[in-house]
Scaffold this motif. Structure first.
Motif, mmCIF file in Angstrom:
data_model
loop_
_atom_site.group_PDB
_atom_site.id
_atom_site.type_symbol
_atom_site.label_atom_id
_atom_site.label_comp_id
_atom_site.label_asym_id
_atom_site.label_seq_id
_atom_site.Cartn_x
_atom_site.Cartn_y
_atom_site.Cartn_z
ATOM 1 N N LYS A 114 0.853 -1.189 0.000
ATOM 2 C CA LYS A 114 0.000 0.000 0.000
ATOM 3 C C LYS A 114 0.889 1.239 0.000
ATOM 4 O O LYS A 114 1.829 1.334 0.789
ATOM 5 C CB LYS A 114 -0.890 -0.013 1.238
ATOM 6 C CG LYS A 114 -1.591 1.323 1.504
ATOM 7 C CD LYS A 114 -2.792 1.159 2.418
ATOM 8 C CE LYS A 114 -2.434 1.245 3.867
ATOM 9 N NZ LYS A 114 -3.615 1.463 4.739
ATOM 10 N N ILE A 115 0.584 2.182 -0.877
ATOM 11 C CA ILE A 115 1.252 3.488 -0.874
ATOM 12 C C ILE A 115 0.148 4.524 -0.753
ATOM 13 O O ILE A 115 -0.759 4.576 -1.587
ATOM 14 C CB ILE A 115 2.070 3.712 -2.165
ATOM 15 C CG1 ILE A 115 3.065 2.554 -2.378
ATOM 16 C CG2 ILE A 115 2.800 5.059 -2.110
ATOM 17 C CD1 ILE A 115 3.872 2.650 -3.670
ATOM 18 N N ASP A 116 0.181 5.337 0.307
ATOM 19 C CA ASP A 116 -0.991 6.172 0.585
ATOM 20 C C ASP A 116 -0.647 7.347 1.495
ATOM 21 O O ASP A 116 0.338 7.324 2.231
ATOM 22 C CB ASP A 116 -2.063 5.300 1.263
ATOM 23 C CG ASP A 116 -3.382 6.043 1.434
ATOM 24 O OD1 ASP A 116 -3.662 6.939 0.607
ATOM 25 O OD2 ASP A 116 -4.107 5.747 2.388
ATOM 26 N N HIS A 117 -1.494 8.366 1.455
ATOM 27 C CA HIS A 117 -1.333 9.524 2.344
ATOM 28 C C HIS A 117 -2.597 9.836 3.141
ATOM 29 O O HIS A 117 -2.754 10.940 3.647
ATOM 30 C CB HIS A 117 -0.842 10.749 1.554
ATOM 31 C CG HIS A 117 -1.843 11.289 0.576
ATOM 32 N ND1 HIS A 117 -2.125 12.634 0.459
ATOM 33 C CD2 HIS A 117 -2.622 10.684 -0.339
ATOM 34 C CE1 HIS A 117 -3.024 12.811 -0.485
ATOM 35 N NE2 HIS A 117 -3.338 11.659 -0.994
ATOM 36 N N HIS A 118 -3.501 8.846 3.235
ATOM 37 C CA HIS A 118 -4.672 9.003 4.106
ATOM 38 C C HIS A 118 -4.352 8.440 5.484
ATOM 39 O O HIS A 118 -3.517 7.549 5.616
ATOM 40 C CB HIS A 118 -5.869 8.229 3.534
ATOM 41 C CG HIS A 118 -6.341 8.719 2.211
ATOM 42 N ND1 HIS A 118 -5.775 8.312 1.022
ATOM 43 C CD2 HIS A 118 -7.313 9.598 1.885
ATOM 44 C CE1 HIS A 118 -6.402 8.903 0.025
ATOM 45 N NE2 HIS A 118 -7.337 9.700 0.505
ATOM 46 N N PRO A 119 -5.057 8.908 6.518
ATOM 47 C CA PRO A 119 -4.878 8.307 7.847
ATOM 48 C C PRO A 119 -5.102 6.793 7.780
ATOM 49 O O PRO A 119 -6.045 6.329 7.126
ATOM 50 C CB PRO A 119 -5.960 8.991 8.693
ATOM 51 C CG PRO A 119 -6.228 10.279 7.995
ATOM 52 C CD PRO A 119 -6.025 10.018 6.530
ATOM 53 N N PHE A 292 -20.597 8.973 8.427
ATOM 54 C CA PHE A 292 -21.525 8.538 7.376
ATOM 55 C C PHE A 292 -20.931 7.382 6.565
ATOM 56 O O PHE A 292 -21.305 7.164 5.415
ATOM 57 C CB PHE A 292 -21.879 9.720 6.468
ATOM 58 C CG PHE A 292 -22.683 10.782 7.179
ATOM 59 C CD1 PHE A 292 -24.073 10.744 7.155
ATOM 60 C CD2 PHE A 292 -22.041 11.782 7.905
ATOM 61 C CE1 PHE A 292 -24.807 11.710 7.831
ATOM 62 C CE2 PHE A 292 -22.773 12.748 8.585
ATOM 63 C CZ PHE A 292 -24.168 12.712 8.556
ATOM 64 N N GLY A 293 -19.943 6.708 7.137
ATOM 65 C CA GLY A 293 -19.378 5.523 6.474
ATOM 66 C C GLY A 293 -18.348 5.824 5.403
ATOM 67 O O GLY A 293 -17.941 4.942 4.657
ATOM 68 N N GLY A 294 -17.903 7.079 5.311
ATOM 69 C CA GLY A 294 -16.902 7.432 4.300
ATOM 70 C C GLY A 294 -15.576 7.756 4.946
ATOM 71 O O GLY A 294 -15.249 7.237 6.006
ATOM 72 N N GLY A 295 -14.814 8.638 4.314
ATOM 73 C CA GLY A 295 -13.517 9.002 4.869
ATOM 74 C C GLY A 295 -12.746 9.884 3.911
ATOM 75 O O GLY A 295 -13.295 10.361 2.919
ATOM 76 N N GLY A 296 -11.476 10.096 4.231
ATOM 77 C CA GLY A 296 -10.626 10.938 3.384
ATOM 78 C C GLY A 296 -9.569 11.605 4.208
ATOM 79 O O GLY A 296 -8.923 10.961 5.025
ATOM 80 N N HIS A 297 -9.402 12.902 4.000
ATOM 81 C CA HIS A 297 -8.396 13.693 4.710
ATOM 82 C C HIS A 297 -9.080 14.681 5.652
ATOM 83 O O HIS A 297 -10.283 14.891 5.578
ATOM 84 C CB HIS A 297 -7.548 14.490 3.723
ATOM 85 C CG HIS A 297 -6.886 13.656 2.685
ATOM 86 N ND1 HIS A 297 -5.700 13.014 2.883
ATOM 87 C CD2 HIS A 297 -7.262 13.363 1.426
ATOM 88 C CE1 HIS A 297 -5.359 12.364 1.799
ATOM 89 N NE2 HIS A 297 -6.291 12.552 0.889
#
Ligand SMILES: [Mn+2]
Length: 330
Positions: A114-119, A292-297
């Motif tokens: 995994k390469i990522d910048h989200h929590p 609300f079951g989503g996510g992001g930054h």
């Protein structure tokens, strides 16, 4: 740069050399960073004559990205599709859930990176390069490419530059760091024209898209003493303008003096809503979206909800009111 981080970069380069037949995937509703980081990894694998497929949840419809190297490799997921992989590279997404359909195609944890910048959310990959301070996943992929030993070329430079430019809002969002400018300064001499990329991805709207954007702006509402703005596109407008590129409305929702949180809501199917959140910085919209079951930054997030519009609007406003710090906005 810590030694640990260097080790992760090296391990990722090795992982990309050690296997064959890779799945490359990213989050639902792929955006400029998701597309660019997937294609940049594909470019590396292509240089090394590795087999790969890029499979994303949604249909590939944003042809404004068609100038990117490898665009034609991107496929959309279909249930029961004939696909089996010995390794996977998962980009720009913190959880299996937000991958959507392609999550079903992942090989075991040991064969996933995994390469990522989200929590951080899920532990679905044994090897992880996750940095929430990175502006973009493309920035992290740059660090990998820079250590891969491949020769720099305009195609790969364009991919990485595009991803960074997209996720930093043309180098203007709060996630923009000195590293982004260093990387840009390195990439541009390979033949990139930043204004041409900006024109292709930001100033390349169809006439119909602009009219839908105009509809959204003309019908915008504000709540909580002007601290929350809502741009809503009802089903009827969405169905009449299926191919409209309207994502920029999310950024407009918070580009208003006094607004702390901007919401861009569209009804994509009867009773199904997509919500984009933007924050000026005092409200962590990742937390709001999670409710609300989503996510992001912290500053930009999203979710998909099944309900009716009046109820959705009320619940969203209530949740934001709960998370809004008191006192004057600064
Ligand atoms: Mn991103």
């Amino acid at each position: 740069m810590t030694a640990d981080r260097e080790t992760v970069y090296t391990d990722i380069v090795q992982f990309l050399k050690d296997h064959d037949n890779y799945l490359i995937t990213a989050h639902l509703n792929a955006d400029g960073d998701a597309y660019a980081s997937c294609l940049a990894v594909a470019y590396l694998l292509h240089q090394w004559n590795k087999r790969f497929r890029i499979i994303l949840h949604d249909e590939r419809k944003e042809d404004k990205y068609a100038f990117l190297w490898g665009w034609e490799y991107i496929q959309s997921y279909r249930e029961g599709m004939d696909a089996c992989f010995s390794a996977a590279v998962v980009l720009d997404v913190p959880s299996r859930k937000r991958i959507g359909g392609p999550a079903a195609l992942l090989p075991g944890r040991k064969a996933c990176i995994k390469i990522d910048h989200h929590p951080f959310e899920d532990d679905f990959a044994a090897l992880q390069l996750v940095d929430i301070h990175a502006s973009s996943t493309s920035q992290l992929v740059y660090e990998v490419v820079a250590r891969s030993g491949i020769e720099w070329h305009r195609d790969i430079a364009t991919l990485l530059f595009t991803g960074i430019m997209y996720d930093t809002g043309r180098f203007s969002f709060s996630n923009t760091s000195a590293r982004d400018f260093e990387i840009a300064a390195h990439l541009v001499p390979f033949g990139i024209k930043p204004h041409e990329i900006a024109n292709r991805i930001f100033f390349n709207n169809s006439f119909d898209s602009m009219r839908v954007i105009g509809y959204g702006l003309a019908n915008m509402e504000v709540y909580l003493d002007g601290k929350v703005s809502i741009i809503f596109l009802p089903l009827e407008i969405m169905q009449k303008n299926e191919h409209a590129e309207i994502e920029e409305l999310a950024n407009y929702s918070v580009a208003i003096r006094g607004v702390e949180v901007g919401l861009f809501i569209r009804e994509v199917q009867p009773g199904f809503f997509k919500v984009s959140f933007r924050s000026r910085g005092r409200v962590n919209v990742n937390q709001v979206a999670k409710a609300f079951g989503g996510g992001g930054h912290e500053h930009a997030a999203g979710c998909r909800v099944q309900t009716n519009y009046p109820e959705l609007k009320q619940r969203l406003i209530e949740e934001i009111a709960r998370q809004l710090p008191d006192g004057p906005s600064g």
